[in-house]
Each structure stands twice: as structure tokens, then as C-alpha cells.
Write a protein that holds these residues in place. Structure first.
Motif, PDB file in Angstrom:
ATOM      1  N   SER A 176      36.425  45.256  44.325  1.00  0.00           N
ATOM      2  CA  SER A 176      36.564  43.868  43.874  1.00  0.00           C
ATOM      3  C   SER A 176      37.834  43.224  44.420  1.00  0.00           C
ATOM      4  O   SER A 176      37.824  42.054  44.827  1.00  0.00           O
ATOM      5  N   MET A 177      38.934  43.984  44.463  1.00  0.00           N
ATOM      6  CA  MET A 177      40.187  43.456  44.987  1.00  0.00           C
ATOM      7  C   MET A 177      40.064  43.174  46.477  1.00  0.00           C
ATOM      8  O   MET A 177      40.520  42.139  46.974  1.00  0.00           O
ATOM      9  N   ILE A 178      39.427  44.096  47.222  1.00  0.00           N
ATOM     10  CA  ILE A 178      39.256  43.899  48.661  1.00  0.00           C
ATOM     11  C   ILE A 178      38.397  42.675  48.954  1.00  0.00           C
ATOM     12  O   ILE A 178      38.660  41.915  49.904  1.00  0.00           O
ATOM     13  N   ARG A 179      37.373  42.458  48.122  1.00  0.00           N
ATOM     14  CA  ARG A 179      36.478  41.309  48.319  1.00  0.00           C
ATOM     15  C   ARG A 179      37.021  40.021  47.727  1.00  0.00           C
ATOM     16  O   ARG A 179      36.388  38.971  47.871  1.00  0.00           O
ATOM     17  N   GLY A 180      38.151  40.109  47.039  1.00  0.00           N
ATOM     18  CA  GLY A 180      38.761  38.920  46.468  1.00  0.00           C
ATOM     19  C   GLY A 180      38.066  38.405  45.224  1.00  0.00           C
ATOM     20  O   GLY A 180      38.128  37.208  44.919  1.00  0.00           O
ATOM     21  N   ARG A 181      37.412  39.303  44.488  1.00  0.00           N
ATOM     22  CA  ARG A 181      36.701  38.902  43.277  1.00  0.00           C
ATOM     23  C   ARG A 181      37.551  39.177  42.040  1.00  0.00           C
ATOM     24  O   ARG A 181      38.369  40.101  42.025  1.00  0.00           O
ATOM     25  N   ASP A 182      37.335  38.397  41.006  1.00  0.00           N
ATOM     26  CA  ASP A 182      38.100  38.553  39.765  1.00  0.00           C
ATOM     27  C   ASP A 182      37.498  39.603  38.836  1.00  0.00           C
ATOM     28  O   ASP A 182      38.201  40.174  37.999  1.00  0.00           O
TER      29      ASP A 182
END
Length: 446
Positions: free
Chosen positions: A328-334
Motif C-alpha cells: 500500500s505504501m509503495i502504491r501510494g494508497r492510504d
């Protein structure tokens, strides 16, 4: 069911810690009796405490060889501790209460909720009934198969006794065996009957009773919860990845897979991929594995089994959440999204806490043991991870431990079985409601 312990005012975590401690001390006392050993001399207190802790915490690490040292009485004591420790002493107490038609009180349900790692009390007694039913059924089927197979290698009575002991040991992910000389199941590395039966016991005992219950009900409900989907998918992925990596690392090792045919290579790789998930039995000699394989097994042991099972480790669900957070962090998701479900922040914080506490605990114990024991750091780290994750695999260090080393590994096994968070809640002050919140601050990360 009234426990008449109101005067103690024990919280559910405190009750679990006290209960497991009582079972361990009782088992240690029984193993110290002369009747528990073949020689009639009994076992010293520290070794008896170590063995009782290993059995009750379904680990499998041993300081003396189970088959050659203990008498039938001692082996039965160990077998009973494995069953009670694996299913949980509250589960066994509930069984007695149900047989006697006693009422299950609210406090008992709260303790059962804590013991089974459930988020709610709803249906907890029904789940306990299923736990007992499934356990007896699976162990019973395994006993029949083991007896039929081992009757070719030993007298029928001995084969049946071995079958009962190993069915209980492997289903509860304990790893104790009766084959002597710390051999475990190495004599059956290519045997399909022993491998399939043992793998079924280990996996079914490690996925957790909630998942098992949902699988049984799937024909009628046609639905699996998010928890079951995560457990089954991660368990399958770890088994496949583990089998492939061990197969590659050990393919040319003449001490392990290199000396076997293709069937032995496949069975050996598969079994050693499954067993680090807190089972403790092995068909390949662990000290003969390459260092890369040994370190990979440490990682598998750290991950462990699934919540609501007899297994240890940080659990497959915790590992899945940590992987999900990274993605999620790599994809920029919250949010962390699994099977179209968003996870609450509380679950993420708990996963992070469990993982970090486990890692720090293992590192701290391994560092202390590296100053007290005369062994390589990899062997010490392996033994520590095995104890904390209640696995039972060993590189041969456990029988050579010093007195302080035995104490540290005993504490590590207990902490791994009860759970670090449970210990923190049991020994720490009661948490109170926060009356205010501090202003938000910002930090640079990475």
C-alpha cells in the motif's frame, strides 16, 4: 461453571498466564517422579521444567531423548500436556463443564475469548464444541493410518501406541517423537503414507479452528470470512514458496536431498517447508542443511501458524498485514485492502506491535545466549526462534544448553505460547481511557 476465583480478581490474560503456569508446574512435578523415567531416577527440576514447558507450550525442544529416557508413564504425561496445551486448558475445562452440564459464566466466556484469540464472545461455546469434535476426529483418523503403516515395522500394540502419541503431537504442532536418538521422522523421508498423514495433521492443526469450522460449513454457507481467505491463501503461498526454495538450496546437498531420489527430494522439500510453521517434526536432518536453508527456516518459524491454532510465531495474518502495508505504501494508497476489504487502523497497529515485539524479544534472547553458550550465532538464533515460535526444530544445541540457557529458552517458549501481548496485559497496569490528545507532529521517514 463457577471457578470461585473472584477473590483473585484475575483478568483474562492473567488467568491464562496463571493457568498455563499451573499446568507446567504440575507436569514438571510428575516428570520428576522416579516412575517417569526408564532408569527410575527421575528428572532434575530444571530439565523437568524445561520438558513440561516444551510439552505444554507445544514446542518439542528436548534436553533428553523422549523415547530412551522416559518410561511409558512419563511419555503419557508428556502426551497429556501436549493435548491440554495445544487445545488450551480452558477448552478442556469447558469440555468438563459441558459433560457435567454446568453453566458457562460470562467470565469464563471472556477467558475463552482471550484464549482462542477471538474478537467477540458470540458463538464461543459452540466453537469450543467444534474444536473438541474436530480434534478427536482428525487425530482418530490419523491414528488408524499410522497404526496400519507402522504395523509393518513394529508389533501392532507398539504401532498403535506410537500412532496415538504422534497423532496428538503433530496435530497440536508439538514435535515430540518416540523414534529415539533425536531422529524424528527422518526414517520416513520418502514414505507417502507417513508424509501425507503428518502434513495433514500439521496443516489442519496450524490453520486454526475458526478456519477449519468454516471449511466444514462451506458446502452449506458457500462463504468464507476475510480471516479464512487470508489464512488459506497465505498458508498455501508459504508452503509453495518454501518447498521451491528448500528444493533449490538442498538439491545438490549430499547430506540431505542430494542423496535421495526424485520422490524423496519432493517429499523432503515439502515436509521441511510445512514443519517450520510450528510443527517441529522433520524428515531431513536439520544440522545437515545448508546455512541458507537454515536461515530461511528461521524466517518461516518467525511467521508461524495462524491465529486460533496450537501454533506460534507472529501468525500468517500478521505477516499478511505487514506485506499489505508495504504494498500500500509503495502504491501510494492510504488503506490496506485484502479481498476487497479495508483493514481498520487498530489491526495494523496490532500487527506492527506483535511483529516488532517478537523480533526484539528473539534478538535480545539470542544476544544473551551468544554470551552463555558455546555455539555459532546461527545455531543460537535458530534455537531461539524455534522456542519462541513453539516449533521444536533444533540444530542440536538444546541438549547442550547451560543452566542459564535452559532458563532463557524455557521463558522464551512460555512467552511464545501465551503471547507477548497477553503477558504485557497480564503483568502491566490496566489501561485507562485517554482524556486528551496531543497535537499532531510531523517527522521525516526514510
Amino acid at each position: 461453571m463457577k471457578w470461585k476465583l473472584k477473590w483473585l480478581r484475575l483478568s483474562p490474560p492473567q488467568f491464562l498466564v496463571a493457568g498455563f503456569s499451573a499446568i507446567i508446574l504440575t507436569g514438571a512435578f510428575l516428570l520428576m517422579l522416579p516412575i517417569a523415567s526408564e532408569s527410575g531416577e527421575g528428572l532434575g527440576f530444571m530439565d523437568a521444567l524445561f520438558t513440561a514447558t516444551s510439552a505444554t507450550c507445544v514446542t518439542g525442544l528436548v534436553v533428553v531423548d523422549t523415547e530412551t529416557f522416559f518410561s511409558t508413564f512419563g511419555e503419557i504425561v508428556i502426551m497429556c500436556m501436549i493435548q491440554v496445551g495445544g487445545l488450551g486448558f480452558m477448552t478442556m475445562a469447558t469440555l468438563i463443564a459441558l459433560v457435567l452440564k454446568r453453566r458457562i459464566s460470562l467470565k469464563d466466556r471472556l477467558i475463552l475469548q482471550e484464549a482462542m484469540n477471538q474478537t467477540a464472545m458470540e458463538g464461543i461455546v459452540r466453537l469450543i464444541r467444534r474444536v473438541l469434535l474436530y480434534s478427536l476426529y482428525i487425530e482418530g483418523v490419523a491414528v488408524i493410518i499410522y497404526t496400519a503403516r507402522w504395523a509393518f515395522d513394529m508389533p501392532l500394540g507398539k504401532a498403535a501406541y506410537f500412532a496415538v502419541f504422534h497423532a496428538i503431537s503433530l496435530f497440536n504442532n508439538a514435535g515430540f517423537d518416540l523414534f529415539g536418538d533425536f531422529r524424528s521422522l527422518t526414517g520416513y523421508v520418502s514414505d507417502p503414507f507417513v508424509n501425507l498423514t503428518s502434513l495433514f495433521l500439521i496443516i489442519s492443526g496450524g490453520i486454526g479452528f475458526i478456519v477449519m469450522s468454516e471449511i466444514v460449513d462451506y458446502k452449506t454457507r458457500r462463504k468464507l470470512s476475510l480471516h479464512s481467505k487470508v489464512v488459506l491463501s497465505m498458508t498455501g503461498a508459504l508452503i509453495v514458496v518454501g518447498t521451491v526454495i528448500i528444493f533449490i538450496f538442498e538439491f545438490t546437498n549430499v547430506k540431505t536431498l542430494g542423496a535421495l531420489g526424485w520422490d524423496g527430494k519432493l517429499w523432503g522439500s515439502l515436509f521441511q517447508s510445512v514443519t517450520p510453521r510450528t510443527a517441529g517434526a522433520n524428515t531431513l536432518n536439520i544440522p545437515d542443511l545448508r546455512q541458507a536453508t537454515q536461515f530461511f527456516i528461521i524466517i518461516l518459524m518467525f511467521i508461524g501458524a495462524s491465529p486460533g491454532s496450537a501454533g506460534g510465531g507472529i501468525k500468517t495474518t500478521t505477516f499478511t498485514i505487514m506485506i499489505g502495508a508495504v504494498i500500500s505504501m509503495i502504491r501510494g494508497r492510504d488503506d490496506i485492502v485484502l479481498f476487497r476489504h479495508r483493514l481498520a487502523q487498530e489491526r495494523i497497529f496490532k500487527a506492527l506491535t506483535v511483529s516488532l515485539l517478537a523480533l526484539l524479544f528473539i534478538v535480545a534472547v539470542a544476544m544473551v545466549l551468544s554470551t552463555t553458550e558455546d555455539a555459532s550465532f546461527l545455531a543460537i538464533l535458530f534455537e531461539t526462534a524455534s522456542a519462541f515460535s513453539t516449533v521444536g526444530l533444533s540444530m542440536g544445541l538444546t541438549p547442550e544448553l547451560s543452566l542459564l540457557g535452559k532458563v532463557l529458552i524455557t521463558v522464551t517458549m512460555f512467552a511464545g505460547r501465551v503471547g507477548l501481548l497477553t503477558l504485557v496485559f497480564a503483568l502491566g497496569p490496566k489501561k485507562g481511557k485517554e482524556l486528551y490528545r496531543y497535537p499532531e507532529g510531523k517527522m521525516i521517514i526514510g
